[in-house]
Each structure stands twice: as C-alpha cells, then as structure tokens.
Design a protein around this motif. Structure first.
Motif, PDB file in Angstrom:
ATOM      1  N   GLU A 215       3.103   2.085  -8.570  1.00  0.00           N
ATOM      2  CA  GLU A 215       3.115   1.672  -9.970  1.00  0.00           C
ATOM      3  C   GLU A 215       2.535   0.270 -10.117  1.00  0.00           C
ATOM      4  OE1 GLU A 215       6.782   2.082 -12.038  1.00  0.00           O
ATOM      5  OE2 GLU A 215       7.138   4.142 -11.351  1.00  0.00           O
ATOM      6  N   ASN A 216       2.012  -0.009 -11.324  1.00  0.00           N
ATOM      7  CA  ASN A 216       1.457  -1.328 -11.638  1.00  0.00           C
ATOM      8  C   ASN A 216       0.244  -1.681 -10.786  1.00  0.00           C
ATOM      9  OD1 ASN A 216       3.591  -1.809 -13.548  1.00  0.00           O
ATOM     10  ND2 ASN A 216       4.934  -2.331 -11.830  1.00  0.00           N
ATOM     11  N   THR A 217      -0.487  -0.642 -10.354  1.00  0.00           N
ATOM     12  CA  THR A 217      -1.772  -0.854  -9.687  1.00  0.00           C
ATOM     13  C   THR A 217      -2.854  -0.152 -10.505  1.00  0.00           C
ATOM     14  OG1 THR A 217      -1.583   1.143  -8.323  1.00  0.00           O
ATOM     15  CG2 THR A 217      -0.659  -0.886  -7.419  1.00  0.00           C
ATOM     16  N   PRO A 218      -4.111  -0.584 -10.381  1.00  0.00           N
ATOM     17  CA  PRO A 218      -5.189   0.106 -11.090  1.00  0.00           C
ATOM     18  C   PRO A 218      -5.266   1.592 -10.775  1.00  0.00           C
ATOM     19  CG  PRO A 218      -5.958  -2.024 -10.335  1.00  0.00           C
ATOM     20  CD  PRO A 218      -4.588  -1.829  -9.739  1.00  0.00           C
ATOM     21  N   PHE A 219      -4.969   1.979  -9.539  1.00  0.00           N
ATOM     22  CA  PHE A 219      -5.002   3.395  -9.181  1.00  0.00           C
ATOM     23  C   PHE A 219      -3.961   4.188  -9.978  1.00  0.00           C
ATOM     24  CE2 PHE A 219      -7.115   3.843  -4.713  1.00  0.00           C
ATOM     25  CZ  PHE A 219      -8.353   3.783  -5.329  1.00  0.00           C
ATOM     26  N   HIS A 220      -2.831   3.579 -10.256  1.00  0.00           N
ATOM     27  CA  HIS A 220      -1.783   4.275 -11.003  1.00  0.00           C
ATOM     28  C   HIS A 220      -2.281   4.638 -12.398  1.00  0.00           C
ATOM     29  CE1 HIS A 220       2.126   4.648 -13.211  1.00  0.00           C
ATOM     30  NE2 HIS A 220       2.453   5.284 -12.096  1.00  0.00           N
ATOM     31  N   GLY A 221      -2.943   3.674 -13.048  1.00  0.00           N
ATOM     32  CA  GLY A 221      -3.501   3.952 -14.369  1.00  0.00           C
ATOM     33  C   GLY A 221      -4.648   4.941 -14.317  1.00  0.00           C
ATOM     34  N   ALA A 222      -5.509   4.824 -13.291  1.00  0.00           N
ATOM     35  CA  ALA A 222      -6.650   5.722 -13.166  1.00  0.00           C
ATOM     36  C   ALA A 222      -6.203   7.166 -12.952  1.00  0.00           C
ATOM     37  CB  ALA A 222      -7.546   5.264 -12.015  1.00  0.00           C
ATOM     38  N   ARG A 223      -5.163   7.360 -12.153  1.00  0.00           N
ATOM     39  CA  ARG A 223      -4.649   8.715 -11.945  1.00  0.00           C
ATOM     40  C   ARG A 223      -4.067   9.271 -13.235  1.00  0.00           C
ATOM     41  NH1 ARG A 223       0.505   9.497  -8.131  1.00  0.00           N
ATOM     42  NH2 ARG A 223       1.348   8.303  -9.879  1.00  0.00           N
ATOM     43  N   ARG A 224      -3.349   8.428 -13.956  1.00  0.00           N
ATOM     44  CA  ARG A 224      -2.752   8.875 -15.215  1.00  0.00           C
ATOM     45  C   ARG A 224      -3.814   9.275 -16.222  1.00  0.00           C
ATOM     46  NH1 ARG A 224      -0.009   4.626 -16.058  1.00  0.00           N
ATOM     47  NH2 ARG A 224      -1.408   3.666 -17.575  1.00  0.00           N
ATOM     48  N   ARG A 225      -4.963   8.589 -16.186  1.00  0.00           N
ATOM     49  CA  ARG A 225      -6.070   8.906 -17.103  1.00  0.00           C
ATOM     50  C   ARG A 225      -6.908  10.078 -16.615  1.00  0.00           C
ATOM     51  NH1 ARG A 225      -6.190   3.211 -16.884  1.00  0.00           N
ATOM     52  NH2 ARG A 225      -7.945   3.280 -15.411  1.00  0.00           N
ATOM     53  N   GLY A 226      -6.578  10.609 -15.449  1.00  0.00           N
ATOM     54  CA  GLY A 226      -7.307  11.757 -14.925  1.00  0.00           C
ATOM     55  C   GLY A 226      -8.629  11.403 -14.266  1.00  0.00           C
ATOM     56  N   GLU A 227      -8.801  10.157 -13.856  1.00  0.00           N
ATOM     57  CA  GLU A 227     -10.064   9.736 -13.242  1.00  0.00           C
ATOM     58  C   GLU A 227     -10.196  10.227 -11.809  1.00  0.00           C
ATOM     59  OE1 GLU A 227     -10.441   5.530 -13.753  1.00  0.00           O
ATOM     60  OE2 GLU A 227     -10.121   5.627 -15.937  1.00  0.00           O
ATOM     61  N   PHE A 228      -9.077  10.537 -11.177  1.00  0.00           N
ATOM     62  CA  PHE A 228      -9.105  11.180  -9.858  1.00  0.00           C
ATOM     63  C   PHE A 228      -7.784  11.888  -9.651  1.00  0.00           C
ATOM     64  CE2 PHE A 228      -7.040   7.182  -8.761  1.00  0.00           C
ATOM     65  CZ  PHE A 228      -6.077   7.558  -7.842  1.00  0.00           C
ATOM     66  N   LYS A 229      -7.767  12.814  -8.698  1.00  0.00           N
ATOM     67  CA  LYS A 229      -6.554  13.535  -8.343  1.00  0.00           C
ATOM     68  C   LYS A 229      -6.225  13.251  -6.887  1.00  0.00           C
ATOM     69  CE  LYS A 229      -7.120  17.428 -11.558  1.00  0.00           C
ATOM     70  NZ  LYS A 229      -7.224  18.910 -11.678  1.00  0.00           N
ATOM     71  N   GLU A 230      -4.941  13.105  -6.635  1.00  0.00           N
ATOM     72  CA  GLU A 230      -4.509  12.902  -5.257  1.00  0.00           C
ATOM     73  C   GLU A 230      -4.745  14.164  -4.440  1.00  0.00           C
ATOM     74  OE1 GLU A 230      -0.722  10.440  -4.665  1.00  0.00           O
ATOM     75  OE2 GLU A 230      -0.542  11.144  -6.739  1.00  0.00           O
ATOM     76  N   LEU A 231      -4.861  13.968  -3.145  1.00  0.00           N
ATOM     77  CA  LEU A 231      -5.030  15.094  -2.242  1.00  0.00           C
ATOM     78  C   LEU A 231      -3.811  16.009  -2.319  1.00  0.00           C
ATOM     79  CD1 LEU A 231      -7.241  15.871  -0.163  1.00  0.00           C
ATOM     80  CD2 LEU A 231      -5.767  14.899   1.597  1.00  0.00           C
ATOM     81  N   ASN A 232      -4.057  17.296  -2.203  1.00  0.00           N
ATOM     82  CA  ASN A 232      -2.961  18.271  -2.193  1.00  0.00           C
ATOM     83  C   ASN A 232      -1.923  17.879  -1.138  1.00  0.00           C
ATOM     84  OD1 ASN A 232      -1.693  20.809  -0.911  1.00  0.00           O
ATOM     85  ND2 ASN A 232      -2.458  21.575  -2.867  1.00  0.00           N
ATOM     86  N   PRO A 233      -0.629  17.857  -1.487  1.00  0.00           N
ATOM     87  CA  PRO A 233       0.408  17.436  -0.537  1.00  0.00           C
ATOM     88  C   PRO A 233       0.409  18.231   0.760  1.00  0.00           C
ATOM     89  CG  PRO A 233       1.303  17.553  -2.764  1.00  0.00           C
ATOM     90  CD  PRO A 233      -0.072  18.150  -2.828  1.00  0.00           C
ATOM     91  N   ASP A 234       0.102  19.522   0.693  1.00  0.00           N
ATOM     92  CA  ASP A 234       0.073  20.324   1.916  1.00  0.00           C
ATOM     93  C   ASP A 234      -1.045  19.864   2.840  1.00  0.00           C
ATOM     94  OD1 ASP A 234       2.221  21.826   1.067  1.00  0.00           O
ATOM     95  OD2 ASP A 234       0.992  23.410   0.171  1.00  0.00           O
ATOM     96  N   THR A 235      -2.208  19.558   2.240  1.00  0.00           N
ATOM     97  CA  THR A 235      -3.325  19.052   3.046  1.00  0.00           C
ATOM     98  C   THR A 235      -2.986  17.695   3.631  1.00  0.00           C
ATOM     99  OG1 THR A 235      -4.904  20.233   1.636  1.00  0.00           O
ATOM    100  CG2 THR A 235      -5.775  18.478   3.037  1.00  0.00           C
ATOM    101  N   ALA A 236      -2.339  16.832   2.838  1.00  0.00           N
ATOM    102  CA  ALA A 236      -1.931  15.520   3.336  1.00  0.00           C
ATOM    103  C   ALA A 236      -0.982  15.661   4.521  1.00  0.00           C
ATOM    104  CB  ALA A 236      -1.277  14.721   2.216  1.00  0.00           C
ATOM    105  N   ALA A 237      -0.066  16.612   4.451  1.00  0.00           N
ATOM    106  CA  ALA A 237       0.869  16.853   5.556  1.00  0.00           C
ATOM    107  C   ALA A 237       0.122  17.329   6.808  1.00  0.00           C
ATOM    108  CB  ALA A 237       1.916  17.874   5.143  1.00  0.00           C
TER     109      ALA A 237
END
Length: 407
Positions: A215-237
């Motif tokens: 929270e309170n990072t530029p990435f947090h706002g960018a994700r909320r705006r849909g500018e990128f999506k995090e990697l699928n949790p299963d793939t991350a695991a």
C-alpha cells in the motif's frame, strides 16, 4: 576469532546472539514504484551535516549502553542500508566505522555491508568504499531483463548490472545481490534461465523476493487502475518451488524465506535480526532493539525508532544529539511474539533454550501445546527436542501460522 572482554558472559542473552549496528541513509536518485521503505529524493544533500549528525546519534547510543550496563558487547556486524547508502560519501562510511570501533570491541572478522545500486555513479565509488572499511556489498540488481527493469522503475540496464557485479567482485571479498521475481510477464522457463544466469556470476549469496504490491506505493495505485495484473498466485508458487530447487542443487539452500547462501556465507547482520539479537539503529526511521541491564534476570528490552522525516531528523539531532521518537520497554509477551515472528523465518528455526533465556518461560507455557501439535500434523511446523521450526510449507504460509499460534 574475537576480542573478548571478560564481562561478555554477563551480557544479556540477546546480545550474545549478535550485536549489530544499522545505519540508515534515506536518499535515492529515484523512488522505485514497488518501494515502501523510508527513502526520499533530494536535489541537494549536505554530506558534512549528515556525517556529523549520524556520528552524534551513534555517540548517543554508545553512551546510553555504557550508562545502562552495556559494557562488553562485541559488534558482530555493521549494515549501511537505505535508501541508497552508496550515494553517501565514502568518508562518511569511514568515519562511522572508525567511531564504532572506538566505542565497542568488534569481531576480528567484522562484517560491514553496504547496500548499492548498479549505476555507474555508485559502482565507480566501490574502491573508495572498500578502502573505507566496507567488506561486503549488497547490490539491488532486481532483474537481468531490460524490459522488466523498466517496469520496475530501475535506473540501470542488465548490462550495467553485470558490469557492477564485476566491479563488486574486484573490490570486495563478499558480495550479494537481489532479484525480484513473480513479475507480471514471467513464466517458469524465463525465471529459471534468469536465475541460472545470476548464479553464473559466482556470488555465494542471493536474496530472491517475490514481487509484493505494498500500500501507498505507485504500484498499488497502478494495479488498482488496471495498468497491470499480478502474476497468477499458482504460477508464483511454482516459481518459488523452482527457486528452491535450483538453489538447493547449486549448494545454496534458503536459510531464510527469501535468502540463499553457501554454508558460512549467510548475512550475519540479518541473522542478528532473525535470531532476535540486539542492534542499534541510527538515521531517519531506523529501528533498534537493545537489552539494558536492570535488577531482573531478563533485563529491560527496549524498542527504539528514530524520527522518520529526514529534515526533521537532521535538525533534531543537531539540537539534542539524537532524534529518538520511540523508546519503550518490550514486554515478555511481546519479546516472545517478536522472537517467533523473526525466528520461524529461518530454516533452522528457534532454539528452545533461546526462548527460555529471552522470556524466562518454557515454550509450552507460552503457546498451547495442542496448537503446535495441530500445525505439526498439518506439516507446517516441526517440533524437535531442542528447537521449533516451520517447514518449507509452513514458511510459505507463515503469516497464517503465526496468526494461529499467537491468537
């Protein structure tokens, strides 16, 4: 070998598990979009004022320990963190190292680490830092892929990163670097290739972190705006499993959740944190844990935190000699909770005797035995005769494990 004062056996248990000095340099050339550390960008910085202030605050804590029965402590590590401490003048690092040696006896093989980024501005200063007394450097490489470096907001290219590693290799006996994985476009094959490329550089220590959106990072706002999506949790695991497999086969298992090393090459400073040793923290926002002697067997554990804002910290130190905002006792219950949160991150876990020495109580007096047995049956916890440790699966779910144990 160490220079051992005769009073060392009388030290609080925490101080015998390690005594480190953390020095925070809060400035960066640029704020990375994933970073929630106390780091700031400034056009102008007075190196002389900052050097004098850091020395003042170091003197304050040395005096505090001397007045509180802190004689006999042996410094096991010094860590210059940030921010980007390689932006400080090497003369500042040298002055602080000399002052530390003046105040305390030190291990003969004292580990002195400097965090650095692989820009030419910083790597050109490595020889001067080595001359100042730095003997280990930790490089914030983060990726060996130019496209991902741009996504992460880094100021260097992959080629510059490899060049900086080479310069570090030439100037320091020990060097480490960080990589961030589970980036949005990563897959298993690309990460395995990047990891093997990193290992080819010959480092004996790597810090490998999954991308976390704070929270309170530029990435947090960018994700909320849909500018990128995090990697699928299963793939991350799956990437985490690949990481552990590749590193184990290389002879560099993870001794902590995200840190991998050849035996004997672990970060001694970070081990002080994870083993719940004592440490002084100076500089803006720096935290400390110190066990002061009193009329009890356990001593008085205090938590310290310096003022976070750089300019306020600087002016306060110049006026009063330190900028401590928090100086509070840590209760026995809090000591145990902190010890558990830190120690279960380690592959080796926590020695039961250390829990006894830190709290004056046995493990079964602090946690309901049925809770530990339940987690052991689920394969998340291992209870041995001499220690408690989280399994590999338990470390991947450590927050849940701790929540259950401490509820």
């Amino acid at each position: 070998m160490i220079n051992t004062p005769s009073s060392v056996s009388n030290l609080p248990a925490a101080a015998q598990r390690g005594f480190g000095i953390y020095i925070h340099w809060p400035f960066c050339l640029k704020k990375c979009p994933y970073c929630d550390f106390n780091s700031h960008v400034r056009e102008e910085i007075s190196q002389e004022r900052w050097r004098a202030a850091l020395l003042q605050e170091l003197d304050h804590y040395a005096d505090l320990l001397k007045r509180s029965g802190g004689e006999g402590r042996i410094v096991s590590s010094v860590f210059f963190g940030g921010g980007t401490p390689s932006l400080m003048a090497p003369e500042t690092a040298e002055a602080l190292i000399q002052r530390i040696r003046k105040h305390w006896p030190c291990h003969n093989d004292l580990e002195i680490t400097l965090e650095a980024n692989p820009t030419s501005v910083e790597s050109d200063k490595f020889a001067a830092f080595a001359q100042a007394g730095i003997n280990r450097v930790s490089l914030g490489i983060q990726s060996l892929n130019d496209q991902d470096l741009q996504f992460l907001g880094r100021e260097h290219s992959a080629a510059e990163a490899l060049k900086a590693i080479d310069v570090a290799r030439q100037n320091f006996a020990r060097f480490s670097f960080d990589l961030i994985y589970a980036r949005p476009t990563q897959n298993k094959q690309s990460w395995k290739e990047e990891l093997e490329r990193a290992l080819a550089e010959g480092t004996k220590h790597l810090s490998l972190y999954q991308l976390t959106i704070e929270e309170n990072t530029p990435f947090h706002g960018a994700r909320r705006r849909g500018e990128f999506k995090e990697l699928n949790p299963d793939t991350a695991a799956e990437l985490y499993d690949i990481t552990n497999d590749v590193m184990a086969r290389q002879g560099m298992p993870n001794y902590e959740i995200s840190n991998y090393a050849n035996p004997g090459e672990e970060s001694r400073h970070n081990l002080t944190y994870w083993k719940y040793g004592d440490y002084v923290g100076i500089g803006p926002g720096a935290h400390g844990r110190l066990t002061l002697t009193d009329n009890t067997a356990l001593g008085n554990k205090i938590a310290t935190r310096q003022h976070r804002a750089p300019e306020i910290w600087l002016s306060t130190v110049e006026q009063t000699g330190h900028a401590t905002r928090t100086h509070s006792s840590v209760s026995v219950t809090e000591r145990f909770e902190e010890m558990l949160m830190m120690g279960l991150r380690l592959n080796e876990g926590i020695k039961l005797v250390d829990i006894q020495n830190e709290t004056g109580q046995n493990l079964n007096d602090l946690i309901q035995p049925n809770k530990m047995e339940q987690l052991e049956q689920e394969g998340l916890l291992s209870l041995g005769k001499n220690r408690i440790r989280a399994t590999i699966e338990g470390r991947t779910r450590l927050n849940s494990v701790l929540s259950y144990l401490l509820a």
